[in-house]
Design an enzyme around this catalytic site. Structure first.
Site, PDB file in Angstrom:
ATOM      1  N   THR A 208       0.830  -1.211   0.000  1.00 35.62           N
ATOM      2  CA  THR A 208       0.000   0.000   0.000  1.00 35.62           C
ATOM      3  C   THR A 208       0.866   1.264   0.000  1.00 35.62           C
ATOM      4  O   THR A 208       0.352   2.371  -0.102  1.00 35.62           O
ATOM      5  CB  THR A 208      -0.927   0.018   1.230  1.00 35.62           C
ATOM      6  OG1 THR A 208      -0.147  -0.211   2.408  1.00 35.62           O
ATOM      7  CG2 THR A 208      -1.972  -1.086   1.128  1.00 35.62           C
TER       8      THR A 208
ATOM      9  N   HIS B  89       7.356   1.060   7.213  1.00 39.84           N
ATOM     10  CA  HIS B  89       7.691   1.997   8.281  1.00 39.84           C
ATOM     11  C   HIS B  89       8.131   1.203   9.510  1.00 39.84           C
ATOM     12  O   HIS B  89       8.142  -0.031   9.500  1.00 39.84           O
ATOM     13  CB  HIS B  89       6.547   2.982   8.568  1.00 39.84           C
ATOM     14  CG  HIS B  89       5.247   2.359   8.980  1.00 39.84           C
ATOM     15  ND1 HIS B  89       5.100   1.614  10.134  1.00 39.84           N
ATOM     16  CD2 HIS B  89       4.021   2.389   8.408  1.00 39.84           C
ATOM     17  CE1 HIS B  89       3.852   1.227  10.255  1.00 39.84           C
ATOM     18  NE2 HIS B  89       3.176   1.665   9.219  1.00 39.84           N
TER      19      HIS B  89
ATOM     20  N   HIS C 112       6.085  -1.769  10.757  1.00 36.66           N
ATOM     21  CA  HIS C 112       6.142  -2.974   9.917  1.00 36.66           C
ATOM     22  C   HIS C 112       7.418  -3.775  10.154  1.00 36.66           C
ATOM     23  O   HIS C 112       7.487  -4.956   9.834  1.00 36.66           O
ATOM     24  CB  HIS C 112       6.157  -2.599   8.416  1.00 36.66           C
ATOM     25  CG  HIS C 112       4.879  -2.036   7.906  1.00 36.66           C
ATOM     26  ND1 HIS C 112       4.835  -0.958   7.053  1.00 36.66           N
ATOM     27  CD2 HIS C 112       3.602  -2.403   8.117  1.00 36.66           C
ATOM     28  CE1 HIS C 112       3.581  -0.678   6.760  1.00 36.66           C
ATOM     29  NE2 HIS C 112       2.813  -1.541   7.394  1.00 36.66           N
TER      30      HIS C 112
ATOM     31  N   LYS D  80      -9.061  -1.060  10.419  1.00 33.33           N
ATOM     32  CA  LYS D  80      -9.499   0.139   9.705  1.00 33.33           C
ATOM     33  C   LYS D  80     -10.952   0.467  10.052  1.00 33.33           C
ATOM     34  O   LYS D  80     -11.791  -0.420  10.127  1.00 33.33           O
ATOM     35  CB  LYS D  80      -9.391  -0.074   8.174  1.00 33.33           C
ATOM     36  CG  LYS D  80      -7.992  -0.431   7.708  1.00 33.33           C
ATOM     37  CD  LYS D  80      -7.088   0.774   7.760  1.00 33.33           C
ATOM     38  CE  LYS D  80      -5.662   0.414   7.418  1.00 33.33           C
ATOM     39  NZ  LYS D  80      -4.982  -0.436   8.345  1.00 33.33           N
TER      40      LYS D  80
ATOM     41  N   ARG E 132     -10.386   1.105   2.669  1.00 33.90           N
ATOM     42  CA  ARG E 132      -9.148   1.645   2.094  1.00 33.90           C
ATOM     43  C   ARG E 132      -9.437   2.306   0.751  1.00 33.90           C
ATOM     44  O   ARG E 132     -10.317   1.884   0.015  1.00 33.90           O
ATOM     45  CB  ARG E 132      -8.145   0.505   1.833  1.00 33.90           C
ATOM     46  CG  ARG E 132      -7.368   0.049   3.049  1.00 33.90           C
ATOM     47  CD  ARG E 132      -6.275  -0.879   2.569  1.00 33.90           C
ATOM     48  NE  ARG E 132      -5.615  -1.581   3.650  1.00 33.90           N
ATOM     49  CZ  ARG E 132      -4.585  -1.110   4.323  1.00 33.90           C
ATOM     50  NH1 ARG E 132      -4.136   0.090   4.050  1.00 33.90           N
ATOM     51  NH2 ARG E 132      -4.018  -1.816   5.275  1.00 33.90           N
TER      52      ARG E 132
ATOM     53  N   GLN F 233      -6.763 -14.267   1.620  1.00 28.34           N
ATOM     54  CA  GLN F 233      -5.533 -14.516   2.390  1.00 28.34           C
ATOM     55  C   GLN F 233      -5.417 -15.996   2.743  1.00 28.34           C
ATOM     56  O   GLN F 233      -4.318 -16.557   2.712  1.00 28.34           O
ATOM     57  CB  GLN F 233      -5.504 -13.655   3.661  1.00 28.34           C
ATOM     58  CG  GLN F 233      -4.194 -13.823   4.430  1.00 28.34           C
ATOM     59  CD  GLN F 233      -4.028 -12.805   5.539  1.00 28.34           C
ATOM     60  OE1 GLN F 233      -4.494 -11.676   5.440  1.00 28.34           O
ATOM     61  NE2 GLN F 233      -3.346 -13.189   6.608  1.00 28.34           N
TER      62      GLN F 233
ATOM     63  N   ASP G  29      -3.185  -8.717  14.724  1.00 21.50           N
ATOM     64  CA  ASP G  29      -4.437  -8.309  14.071  1.00 21.50           C
ATOM     65  C   ASP G  29      -4.798  -9.234  12.905  1.00 21.50           C
ATOM     66  O   ASP G  29      -5.884  -9.130  12.339  1.00 21.50           O
ATOM     67  CB  ASP G  29      -4.345  -6.855  13.593  1.00 21.50           C
ATOM     68  CG  ASP G  29      -3.166  -6.601  12.662  1.00 21.50           C
ATOM     69  OD1 ASP G  29      -2.275  -7.475  12.559  1.00 21.50           O
ATOM     70  OD2 ASP G  29      -3.117  -5.526  12.045  1.00 21.50           O
TER      71      ASP G  29
ATOM     72  N   LYS H  47      -0.023   2.522  18.636  1.00 24.73           N
ATOM     73  CA  LYS H  47       0.922   2.010  17.641  1.00 24.73           C
ATOM     74  C   LYS H  47       2.102   2.963  17.489  1.00 24.73           C
ATOM     75  O   LYS H  47       1.928   4.167  17.412  1.00 24.73           O
ATOM     76  CB  LYS H  47       0.225   1.840  16.282  1.00 24.73           C
ATOM     77  CG  LYS H  47      -0.626   0.587  16.186  1.00 24.73           C
ATOM     78  CD  LYS H  47      -1.119   0.396  14.762  1.00 24.73           C
ATOM     79  CE  LYS H  47      -2.019  -0.825  14.654  1.00 24.73           C
ATOM     80  NZ  LYS H  47      -2.504  -1.015  13.282  1.00 24.73           N
TER      81      LYS H  47
ATOM     82  N   LYS I 170       4.720   6.479  14.138  1.00 23.98           N
ATOM     83  CA  LYS I 170       4.118   7.701  13.605  1.00 23.98           C
ATOM     84  C   LYS I 170       4.608   8.897  14.416  1.00 23.98           C
ATOM     85  O   LYS I 170       4.839   8.799  15.614  1.00 23.98           O
ATOM     86  CB  LYS I 170       2.586   7.637  13.719  1.00 23.98           C
ATOM     87  CG  LYS I 170       1.956   6.509  12.909  1.00 23.98           C
ATOM     88  CD  LYS I 170       1.549   6.997  11.552  1.00 23.98           C
ATOM     89  CE  LYS I 170       0.925   5.866  10.750  1.00 23.98           C
ATOM     90  NZ  LYS I 170      -0.072   6.294   9.835  1.00 23.98           N
ATOM     91  N   THR I 171       4.743  10.044  13.726  1.00 19.22           N
ATOM     92  CA  THR I 171       5.096  11.287  14.397  1.00 19.22           C
ATOM     93  C   THR I 171       4.145  12.366  13.904  1.00 19.22           C
ATOM     94  O   THR I 171       3.282  12.112  13.056  1.00 19.22           O
ATOM     95  CB  THR I 171       6.534  11.724  14.057  1.00 19.22           C
ATOM     96  OG1 THR I 171       6.596  12.029  12.659  1.00 19.22           O
ATOM     97  CG2 THR I 171       7.545  10.645  14.386  1.00 19.22           C
TER      98      THR I 171
END
Length: 409
Positions: A42, A47, A50, A84, A88, A173, A194, A229, A232-233
């Site tokens: 995606t 990041h 992951h 989510k 998406r 999946q 998850d 999580k 992230k910033t």
């Protein structure tokens, strides 16, 4: 005696759930196991959050097992509803394919994917050209709608609405695992906690359709002690790609984790022996900063190599010393002519990815969070001109620890 990789992962706090704990430990002890982890492309980079999956692959490959990195060129066209609150956004197949190529090149830096010690595959190869009616008859018949609706990833979406498109994701999946079992004798699927419902779906499908052994294992997501999580910033995700997040910014992100998160990050994001992890985690007061510096250095070394980690460490230390050496600081080179008439500070901060928007930049300035050349800025309407540069260099400080240099030529 050599430790079973299952016990290594357990000791370091990776493992959360296992479908058949005893059997998984046994096969990891007695054979070279082909296992897979899926990456939906995606974005064109992983990041920090992951990277837990990559660390697991590295531990497993080091122990002699064979990773299969599955890139979701097919599943990314549908979108995983897990975690989510909204559907998406749809991406073109061209964007997805380009992202998959970039991700494969990235992961190949950390895990050998040469076709023998490790394998890279794309589920677009079997999902994009499926015959829908045959798929429903052969695979869909094994899934109970009632049971699927009890899965957490679907339950959390029922109020807002779950599209039929996303409802297919679990089946797709699960089918991936069946394909990998048939093509490569893959026995084990790994994923974040998850993914538990999706993983169980694949394990049960293989056992039901092919009567073959299949197992699933989930590991914890990278979260803070408060359950949020990580990765992230204010300016967005902390990327592994150094053109998106510099080695210095990656180093600083880990250097600034909360005291309560140090042990967890040392366990999951470094290969330091557990005795050293426990020793560092036990430090108290200002001493814990030593542990944070080691964490930041070790993780930056894994991601970008020792040379970049040393540069990032030296730059971080220099910024808190009298010299303010700026050679290794994150730097953006700009054309001198851009500043002849001046650039609005809000626009510049956003352009340099120090803030995500002009609105965020304005709030930060009003809160006293921005300094230029060591002078606190209070006017959001300020224009940055050539007069502010010293030796063609301008140093911007955000908050207490984030620095960025603009060089002009």
């Amino acid at each position: 005696m050599k430790k079973n990789v299952y016990d290594i992962l357990l000791e370091r706090g990776f493992i959360e759930q296992a479908t058949h704990e005893k059997e998984i430990r046994e096969i990891l002890e007695n054979e070279s196991v082909k296992f897979y982890i899926g990456f939906d492309p995606t974005a064109d980079s992983l990041h920090v959050g992951h990277f837990i999956q990559v660390m697991v692959m590295m531990h497993m490959q080091k122990a002699g097992h064979v990773p299969i990195a599955l890139f979701g060129g097919g599943t990314a066209m549908v979108g995983d509803p897990t975690g989510k609150t909204d559907m998406r956004k749809m991406m073109t197949s061209e964007t997805i394919d380009n992202n998959a190529i970039a991700m494969k090149e990235q992961i190949n830096k950390y895990v050998t994917l040469d076709g023998e010690k490790g394998i890279a595959v794309n589920n677009a190869d079997w999902l994009r050209n499926l015959n829908y009616i045959e798929f429903l008859r052969d695979v869909g018949k094994h899934f109970s709608v009632n049971r699927m609706l009890t899965a957490e990833c679907f339950k959390s979406r029922m109020e807002k609405g779950l599209s039929f498109l996303e409802f297919n994701y679990m089946i797709m999946q699960s089918y991936d695992f069946l394909e990998l079992s048939r093509r490569y004798n893959c026995k084990l699927e790994l994923g974040g906690n998850d993914q538990w419902s999706n993983i169980i779906g694949g394990v049960e499908l293989i056992r039901r359709v092919d009567s073959k052994p299949a197992y699933g294992l989930t590991f914890k997501l990278l979260t803070t002690s408060e359950g949020k999580k990580m990765g992230k910033t204010e300016a967005g995700a902390v990327w592994i790609d150094k053109s998106k997040t510099s080695p210095y910014d990656l180093y600083q992100y880990l250097r600034n984790v909360a005291d309560a998160d140090v042990r967890n990050c040392l366990c999951l994001l470094t290969f330091l022996p557990m005795e050293k992890v426990e020793r560092l985690s036990a430090l108290e007061g200002s001493e814990i900063n030593k542990a944070k510096e080691i964490l930041a250095f070790e993780f930056t070394k894994i991601v970008h190599g020792e040379e970049e980690a040393i540069k990032a460490q030296e730059a971080a230390k220099a910024l808190f010393s009298a010299g303010n050496k700026s050679d290794n600081m994150p730097t953006t080179e700009m054309d001198k002519s851009s500043f002849k008439e001046g650039i609005g500070l809000l626009s510049l901060l956003t352009q340099l990815n120090l803030t995500a928007s002009n609105g965020e930049a304005r709030r930060l300035i009003k809160q006293g969070g921005i300094s230029i050349q060591d002078k606190k800025i209070t006017d959001p309407q300020m224009t940055v001109t050539l007069e502010l540069f010293e030796n063609d260099s301008l140093i911007i400080k955000k908050g207490k620890k984030t620095y960025h240099q603009v060089k002009i030529s």
